[in-house]
Every structure is written in C-alpha cells, then in structure tokens.
Design a protein around this motif. Structure first.
Motif, PDB file in Angstrom:
ATOM      1  N   UNK A  76       0.851  -1.179   0.000  1.00 12.46           N
ATOM      2  CA  UNK A  76       0.000   0.000   0.000  1.00 12.46           C
ATOM      3  C   UNK A  76       0.893   1.237   0.000  1.00 12.46           C
ATOM      4  N   UNK A  77       0.434   2.284  -0.665  1.00 10.18           N
ATOM      5  CA  UNK A  77       1.185   3.530  -0.714  1.00 10.18           C
ATOM      6  C   UNK A  77       1.320   4.103   0.697  1.00 10.18           C
ATOM      7  N   UNK A  90      -1.436  -0.997   6.891  1.00  6.28           N
ATOM      8  CA  UNK A  90      -0.864  -2.332   6.884  1.00  6.28           C
ATOM      9  C   UNK A  90       0.447  -2.388   6.137  1.00  6.28           C
ATOM     10  N   UNK A  91       1.291  -3.341   6.529  1.00  8.21           N
ATOM     11  CA  UNK A  91       2.599  -3.509   5.910  1.00  8.21           C
ATOM     12  C   UNK A  91       2.544  -4.397   4.686  1.00  8.21           C
ATOM     13  N   UNK A  92       3.706  -4.735   4.166  1.00 12.33           N
ATOM     14  CA  UNK A  92       3.849  -5.467   2.919  1.00 12.33           C
ATOM     15  C   UNK A  92       3.092  -6.795   2.946  1.00 12.33           C
ATOM     16  N   UNK A  93       2.247  -7.029   1.961  1.00 11.88           N
ATOM     17  CA  UNK A  93       1.506  -8.270   1.738  1.00 11.88           C
ATOM     18  C   UNK A  93       0.347  -8.505   2.707  1.00 11.88           C
ATOM     19  N   UNK A 192       7.954  -0.664  -6.771  1.00  9.41           N
ATOM     20  CA  UNK A 192       6.901  -1.582  -6.332  1.00  9.41           C
ATOM     21  C   UNK A 192       5.509  -0.964  -6.324  1.00  9.41           C
ATOM     22  N   UNK A 193       5.312   0.138  -7.056  1.00 12.82           N
ATOM     23  CA  UNK A 193       3.992   0.747  -7.181  1.00 12.82           C
ATOM     24  C   UNK A 193       3.676   0.957  -8.656  1.00 12.82           C
ATOM     25  N   UNK A 273      -1.121   1.916  -6.596  1.00 11.59           N
ATOM     26  CA  UNK A 273      -0.667   2.781  -7.678  1.00 11.59           C
ATOM     27  C   UNK A 273       0.033   4.011  -7.123  1.00 11.59           C
ATOM     28  N   UNK A 274       0.811   4.643  -7.977  1.00  8.94           N
ATOM     29  CA  UNK A 274       1.447   5.922  -7.663  1.00  8.94           C
ATOM     30  C   UNK A 274       1.023   6.921  -8.739  1.00  8.94           C
ATOM     31  N   UNK A 275       0.087   7.856  -8.444  1.00 10.93           N
ATOM     32  CA  UNK A 275      -0.566   8.101  -7.145  1.00 10.93           C
ATOM     33  C   UNK A 275      -1.631   7.039  -6.849  1.00 10.93           C
ATOM     34  N   UNK A 276      -1.971   6.839  -5.556  1.00  7.75           N
ATOM     35  CA  UNK A 276      -2.898   5.773  -5.181  1.00  7.75           C
ATOM     36  C   UNK A 276      -4.349   6.135  -5.453  1.00  7.75           C
TER      37      UNK A 276
END
Length: 306
Positions: A76-77, A90-93, A192-193, A273-276
C-alpha cells in the motif's frame, strides 16, 4: 488417506500432512508452507521450497518460504489506504503473513486454516469477511484454495490475495522458467507501485522472455491474453521440476533476490498505484457480493528429475 502430525520446535508449531507421493509442513504463524516435498523412487523425500523445512532465519536475503498474502497483496502507498472513506493501515503483503492461526481442521487429505471475521484487525480491514485457507494433497500435487465469505448483509467487499512461494533452484540465472503461449500484459511498477504503464508482450511459449538478471525488480504480469496457464520451473542441476496450474489466477509475479530460489506467485490483485486510488478502486481488486463466497485455487506439482 494422508497422515497428519503436529510438532513444536524452537517455538514454531508445525502441521505436517504426509501422503503417498507428497508431503507438506505448515507453520501456524501465517499458515505458511515451509516444506513441500516429493517422494523419490528410493523412498527419500526431496524438498522443493527455498530452505525447505528450515524454521530459522537465513543470514541474509529473503526469510520466507511461501508467504500467504491477503486481504491485500504487495504494498500500500505509505502503508495506508482509504476504504469506503475509512483509513486502513498495513505492511507489505497484509496481516495474514503474521497471523497466529489456530489448529487447522484436518480432512482426509487436507488442512484448512480459518480466519474468523471478528479476528481481522479493524484498522487493517473494516468489513466482516472471513477466510478459509486449504492445502490439499492429491495425485495432481498440492492444491491451495482461498475461500472468502463476505458476512456483510448489504455491502460489497473488496479483497486481493495470493501466495508468494519461493522454489529452490540451483540459480535463478540458470534455471529455466517456461511460460505458456499468449499475450502478457506487463504492469510496470517502479519502486513496487504501479505507474499505469502497461507493456504488451506476445510469447510463443517456452523459455521466459523476461531477463532473469532483472528479477530483483520483479515482473508483474496480467494473464487475460494467456488461455492455458501452466508455468514450469525446470532445473536439472538441482534435479527439480515444478509445474504450476494457474488456470484461475488473473496475474502472476516473477521475482528473486538472486539467492537460489525463484518466486512464481499466483495473484488475485495488483500493488497500489502511484498516485494511489481508494482501496475499492484498486486495479485488480476482487469483489464479493453481500453474503457471497469467493473461492479461487491453484495447484503445484513437484517432480524429481532423473
């Protein structure tokens, strides 16, 4: 009928299911397979996961074996998002990788781990959605099935999920990854985004067209244009072949940190996404109607090469 056993070593509780041809061991922390083994003609078991059966941490590099991802996957961004206007974090995954699962329900050839809706952290995911995660053994290999139940009476629920298995190879640079024919949509994700850029790649089938030297950056591939979704890792140097039936998976991620493993990950969803965007509008998000179930699975077939 497969044999079931429970063991505790160095504070790690393992559930082991042993069939005639295949055997798995699952850590209750995260319901993560730490061993996936096939029986050789000699009667010995040969492990197929990276650091197969090891419960300790390596000195360097990736420290997992087959991470369970959900209720979202990847990142998550800024480790947060907005779901129906509510902030979630939340963290990765996602939280499943560190969730303390209860003892599984043991079937004739299966283990089922349950996440009750009331144990899902509210600051991570605010809706009432439960999960059954099932590992089962058959002649086809090991099947992993996710079944989400939306217990909300009036609201659609949105989830993404998958598995992050690292398969043991002699080297990710020399092991052959064989991809089915079709048209792949590579979702570019610097840092990673998702950037929104999609590269279309038509592949005739056979050895992967994606350079192994760039696996550390990962390849995130959409499979809508790939009708037959069987992926194969062929590694004669280590005597292993893995066939992966991803018929139900809309995406696959390829990754390695250049230690002796190759991750081929079935995914039902994409990174932020970037931006989310809002969580419910994330690309690839899976939607579950009120009171409905969403079940998806894939199968791993390990083979020992002569």
């Amino acid at each position: 009928m497969a044999d079931y056993s429970e063991s505790v070593s160095d504070g790690v509780t393992l559930d082991t299911l042993t069939g005639e041809r295949f055997k798995i061991a699952v850590n209750r922390k995260g319901a993560e397979m730490i061993s996936l083994a096939a029986k050789a003609f000699s009667g010995e078991w040969k492990g197929f996961l990276y650091r197969d059966g090891e419960t300790g941490k390596p000195e360097s590099g990736w420290a997992n074996h087959a991470t369970v991802m959900g209720y979202y996957l990847h990142r998550l961004w800024k480790e947060q998002s907005h779901y129906r206007g509510q902030l979630i974090k939340g963290g990765n995954h996602g939280f499943l990788r560190s969730f303390d699962f209860d003892a599984p329900k043991v079937g004739e050839n299966s283990l089922t781990y349950h996440v009750p809706a009331d144990r899902v952290p509210q600051d991570f995911y605010p809706l009432r959605v439960s999960l059954d995660l099932t590992y089962s053994l058959s002649e086809r290999g090991v099947t992993v099935e996710f079944t989400f139940l939306n217990e909300e009476p009036t609201l659609d629920a949105h989830v993404s999920f998958g598995l992050h298995p690292g398969f043991a190879v002699s080297s990710p640079l020399t092991a052959k990854l064989l991809l089915p024919s079709g048209t792949y949509a590579r979702h570019m994700a610097p840092g990673n985004f998702l950037s929104g850029e999609i590269e279309t790649i038509t592949h005739a089938g056979g050895e992967s067209p994606f350079p192994s030297a760039e696996l550390e950056g990962s390849y995130i591939l959409g499979l809508d244009g790939v009708p037959e979704r069987t992926f194969i890792i062929d590694d004669p140097a280590s005597g292993r072949r893995v066939s992966l039936d991803f018929s139900e998976a809309p995406y696959v991620t390829l990754w390695s940190d250049m230690h002796p493993f190759l991750c081929v990950e079935p995914c039902w969803g994409l990174p932020d996404s970037n931006p989310p965007t809002a969580f419910e509008n994330k690309p690839g998000i899976q939607v579950i109607a009120p009171g409905a179930k969403l079940s998806r699975s894939f199968t791993i077939l390990p083979s020992i090469l002569s």
